[in-house]
Design a protein around this motif. Structure first.
Motif, short mmCIF file in Angstrom:
data_model
loop_
_atom_site.label_atom_id
_atom_site.label_comp_id
_atom_site.label_asym_id
_atom_site.label_seq_id
_atom_site.Cartn_x
_atom_site.Cartn_y
_atom_site.Cartn_z
N ALA A 135 0.83 -1.21 0.00
CA ALA A 135 0.00 0.00 0.00
C ALA A 135 0.86 1.26 0.00
CB ALA A 135 -0.94 0.00 1.20
N THR A 136 1.97 1.23 0.73
CA THR A 136 2.87 2.38 0.77
C THR A 136 3.43 2.66 -0.61
OG1 THR A 136 3.48 1.80 3.04
CG2 THR A 136 4.92 3.34 1.89
N LEU A 137 3.87 1.62 -1.30
CA LEU A 137 4.46 1.80 -2.63
C LEU A 137 3.42 2.27 -3.65
CD1 LEU A 137 6.87 -1.25 -2.82
CD2 LEU A 137 7.39 1.11 -2.19
N VAL A 138 2.23 1.68 -3.60
CA VAL A 138 1.16 2.09 -4.52
C VAL A 138 0.75 3.53 -4.25
CG1 VAL A 138 -1.25 1.68 -5.17
CG2 VAL A 138 0.33 -0.25 -4.96
N THR A 139 0.65 3.90 -2.99
CA THR A 139 0.29 5.28 -2.63
C THR A 139 1.33 6.25 -3.15
OG1 THR A 139 -0.94 4.57 -0.69
CG2 THR A 139 -0.16 6.84 -0.70
N LEU A 140 2.59 5.95 -2.93
CA LEU A 140 3.66 6.82 -3.38
C LEU A 140 3.67 6.96 -4.90
CD1 LEU A 140 6.14 8.52 -2.67
CD2 LEU A 140 7.50 6.42 -2.74
N ALA A 141 3.58 5.85 -5.60
CA ALA A 141 3.59 5.90 -7.07
C ALA A 141 2.39 6.68 -7.61
CB ALA A 141 3.60 4.47 -7.63
#
Length: 173
Positions: free
Chosen positions: A55-61
């Protein structure tokens, strides 16, 4: 701003009925939160007290993509996505039935609401023809909110010049 107008216009072409747009104000935030919740539990990297989840990576991207499209809308979306991520992490820390119940429940109900809106519209969802629609949907909702508040009129006019005005609503001067 051309890329922003291109993306929002393509999405808006599937969303010209005010009732359909209204369902998106409810359904899309539910789906975004559901995806964040479901992706918050799989931890990809342990970094001491902090953990990096999918979720952190998807949110950042996603936030970076929105910022690339438009700094003002992107900044607001980054804050909203950050809040969704925080809430998702809280729910991911709960027992599995609570985490999964919230994640799947929000996802299913959010999509049901979306499909009601598209039934009213008489048109399939945008993502059926272009998967980018799944990412543009939340930005579209924020843009529509801005339009309702009398903001970003130039953006609204450019989109409407391409796809026409929203049906079922009074036209603002």
């Amino acid at each position: 701003m051309r890329k922003l107008v291109d993306q929002l216009s393509q999405y808006a072409a599937y969303h010209r009925d005010r009732r359909n747009i209204a369902t998106h104000f409810i359904g899309i935030p539910m789906i975004v939160q559901a995806v964040a919740v479901l992706l918050a539990r799989p931890v990809l990297v342990e970094a001491g007290p902090a953990a990096v989840s999918a979720a952190t990576l998807v949110t950042l991207a996603t936030a970076l993509y929105y910022l690339w499209l438009d700094v003002r809308l992107g900044a607001v979306m980054a804050v909203l996505l950050g809040l969704a991520l925080w809430c998702a992490q809280v729910l991911a820390a709960q027992p599995t039935p609570v985490w999964l119940g919230w994640g799947l429940g929000l996802f299913v109900v959010g999509w049901l609401i979306q499909f009601v809106g598209h039934w009213w519209e008489g048109r399939k969802p945008a993502f059926v023809d272009d998967l980018v629609g799944l990412v543009i949907g939340p930005l579209f909702v924020l843009a529509e909110l801005a339009f309702l508040l009398g903001l970003r009129r130039e953006l609204q006019q450019q989109i409407e010049a391409r796809v026409g005005p929203v049906r079922g609503a009074a036209v603002a001067a």
